[in-house]
Design a protein around this motif. Structure first.
Motif, short mmCIF file in Angstrom:
data_model
loop_
_atom_site.label_atom_id
_atom_site.label_comp_id
_atom_site.label_asym_id
_atom_site.label_seq_id
_atom_site.Cartn_x
_atom_site.Cartn_y
_atom_site.Cartn_z
N UNK A 262 0.83 -1.20 0.00
CA UNK A 262 0.00 0.00 0.00
C UNK A 262 0.87 1.25 0.00
N UNK A 263 1.90 1.25 0.81
CA UNK A 263 2.81 2.41 0.84
C UNK A 263 3.47 2.61 -0.53
N UNK A 264 3.88 1.52 -1.13
CA UNK A 264 4.58 1.63 -2.41
C UNK A 264 3.65 1.97 -3.56
N UNK A 269 5.23 5.31 -2.97
CA UNK A 269 6.46 5.30 -2.21
C UNK A 269 7.71 5.09 -3.05
N UNK A 270 7.52 4.58 -4.27
CA UNK A 270 8.65 4.33 -5.16
C UNK A 270 9.09 5.59 -5.91
N UNK A 271 8.29 6.66 -5.81
CA UNK A 271 8.52 7.87 -6.61
C UNK A 271 9.08 8.97 -5.71
N UNK A 272 10.25 9.50 -6.04
CA UNK A 272 10.88 10.55 -5.23
C UNK A 272 10.06 11.83 -5.21
N UNK A 276 6.42 10.04 0.75
CA UNK A 276 5.81 8.87 1.38
C UNK A 276 6.89 8.02 2.03
N UNK A 277 6.78 7.78 3.33
CA UNK A 277 7.81 6.97 3.99
C UNK A 277 7.71 5.49 3.65
#
Length: 463
Positions: A262-264, A269-272, A276-277
């Motif tokens: 979910x975070x990714x 979360x994969x995008x600079x 998102x931690x």
């Protein structure tokens, strides 16, 4: 003639390149490739592939139209039974369903039904602007859908086509359910595919409202008694993760696959470009052998970790799709089979430093038919890591059950419903992972469509 044509291979990103990015792995067919592959179909008099499809897409019909070069006709055939062809073409386990029943597969390679469905679905998305807005005669009835995952979307699509006023309530801030938060971008592009598929439902008149937690923001009783809905369909999925219950699972660096993905996925979360931690691990061990485990381990690798799968059975028992296992191996993922964790090891600061495991061997088959793993005494060993991701399945959130009178659940916390989605509460229907526990996208869609028919019968019976 058709069966002499070899199966057309699908183009893919180079494994070494794709292991470092989140772009889609498979490129899919171009028009020439799709028409050539479609020409392989034998036009069976008794197409077993259709019976093996949970939503019973007229596979013979759409492939025949495609072989004739009629993409619009092929899209129209699929649309009768599936509202998410571009999604299903990418994530369905075709090898155990439609393609697994293809006659050509007996002595050779089956027709690439999934890749052809993807081609037609993508063609439909690309040409959506030229499609006429469907004219639907409204019947004056209202149905609420809880959850915008595949079950809810399939149910909403059919009901909208039949004239119902349909509104979908989604707990998260983006629509799509597991399609958005669970499946990585490299398998299922969100903006290009999921959002476009949902737009097709909006053109049918389906309304969507996000950030609505049914059981908190509103309740099923309120929807039925106060807001005038004739029925409610619960397609809220299974988002409650399972853990092993072993020592050290509360250490920093232990995640459920649900949270990690979910975070990714949902939170980029994969995008600079997004704040998102996501824990940046050096070495990740993923526990499990299903599609979610493959998604988690391949995501961790793309985020820069050295990634390992541990699974307590042998490779032959891996429940993940063969394609996903193949892709993971191509990308350099290490597989440790017949391995079972017994303890998560931590350092003095409370962070993961390793995983203690034991070797397993296969014993007698269990009730599922798979051979039960048996521990080898004294075979303990350690795997060094700084993150552990548990991909052991999920169960439904108990919130809806706890806030809805007369709604029964089973011992696994799943809503009790019959084959057509009727629950123990009159006017409330359910399907997908909320009923079965974590399963496949296409099975959830099939449940949503069955429930739509049952809702239609129920509402008409009250008239």
């Amino acid at each position: 003639m058709a069966n002499r044509i070899p199966r057309v291979p699908v183009r893919e990103q180079d494994p070494k390149v794709r292991a470092t990015n989140f772009e889609e792995v498979c490129y899919g067919y171009d028009r020439e490739e799709a028409l050539t592959e479609a020409s392989r179909c034998l036009n069976c008099r008794n197409p077993r592939c259709v019976g093996a499809c949970p939503v019973h897409v007229d596979i013979l019909g759409f492939i025949h139209a495609l072989a004739e070069g009629d993409e619009a006709g092929a899209a129209a055939v699929i649309s009768r039974d599936s509202s998410l062809p571009s999604v299903c073409g990418r994530v369905c386990p075709q090898e155990s369903q439609c393609e697994g029943s293809c006659v050509l597969g007996i002595k050779g390679e089956p027709v690439a039904i999934g890749k052809l469905e993807r081609y037609v679905g993508d063609w439909k998305i690309a040409n959506a602007g030229s499609e006429p807005v469907p004219e639907i005669q409204k019947n004056g009835r209202k149905v609420a859908i809880v959850g915008s995952g595949p079950a809810g979307l399939a149910c909403a699509s059919d009901l909208a086509k039949w004239g119902y006023e349909v509104k979908v309530f989604e707990a998260l801030h983006k629509l799509g359910g597991v399609l958005v938060y669970g499946i990585p971008e490299f398998r299922l592009p969100k903006d290009m595919i999921v959002e476009k598929e949902i737009e097709s439902l909006k053109r049918l008149g389906v309304e969507f409202e996000t950030d609505v937690i049914v059981g908190r923001t509103t309740t099923i009783d309120h929807l039925l008694d106060e807001e005038g809905y004739d029925a409610v369909f619960v397609g809220s999925g299974a988002g409650l993760p399972r853990f092993m219950g072993i020592e050290g699972e509360n250490l920093n660096g232990v995640f459920s696959a649900n949270e990690y993905l979910t975070r990714a996925n949902l939170m980029h979360g994969y995008d600079d470009c997004y704040d998102t931690p996501v824990f940046e691990a050096r070495k990740v061990v993923v526990v499990g052998g299903g599609n979610v485990a493959m998604d988690a381990v391949r995501t961790a690798q793309r985020l820069g970790a050295e990634s390992v799968i541990v699974y307590r059975r042998s490779e032959a028992e891996l429940p993940a799709r063969r394609e996903e296992v193949h892709h993971a191996k191509e990308e350099g993922i290490e597989f440790r089979m017949l391995t079972n964790p017994v303890r998560v090891l931590g350092d003095e600061q409370g962070w993961v430093r390793g995983l203690e495991c034991v070797e397993m061997e296969l014993g007698e088959p269990d009730e599922s038919g798979r051979r039960s793993p048996v521990e080898k005494k004294g075979s303990n060993f350690e795997i060094e890591c700084d993150a552990v991701i548990m991909a052991l399945g999920t169960s439904p959130n108990p919130l809806i059950k706890s806030t809805t009178k007369g709604l029964d659940t089973n011992r696994r916390g799943c809503l009790v419903a019959d084959e057509d989605g009727r629950t123990t509460r009159q006017g409330v229907f359910a399907g997908g992972d909320a009923v079965t526990g974590a399963a496949t996208v296409i099975l959830a869609m099939g449940a949503g469509r069955k429930a739509a028919r049952a809702i239609d019968e129920y509402v008409k019976s009250k008239s």
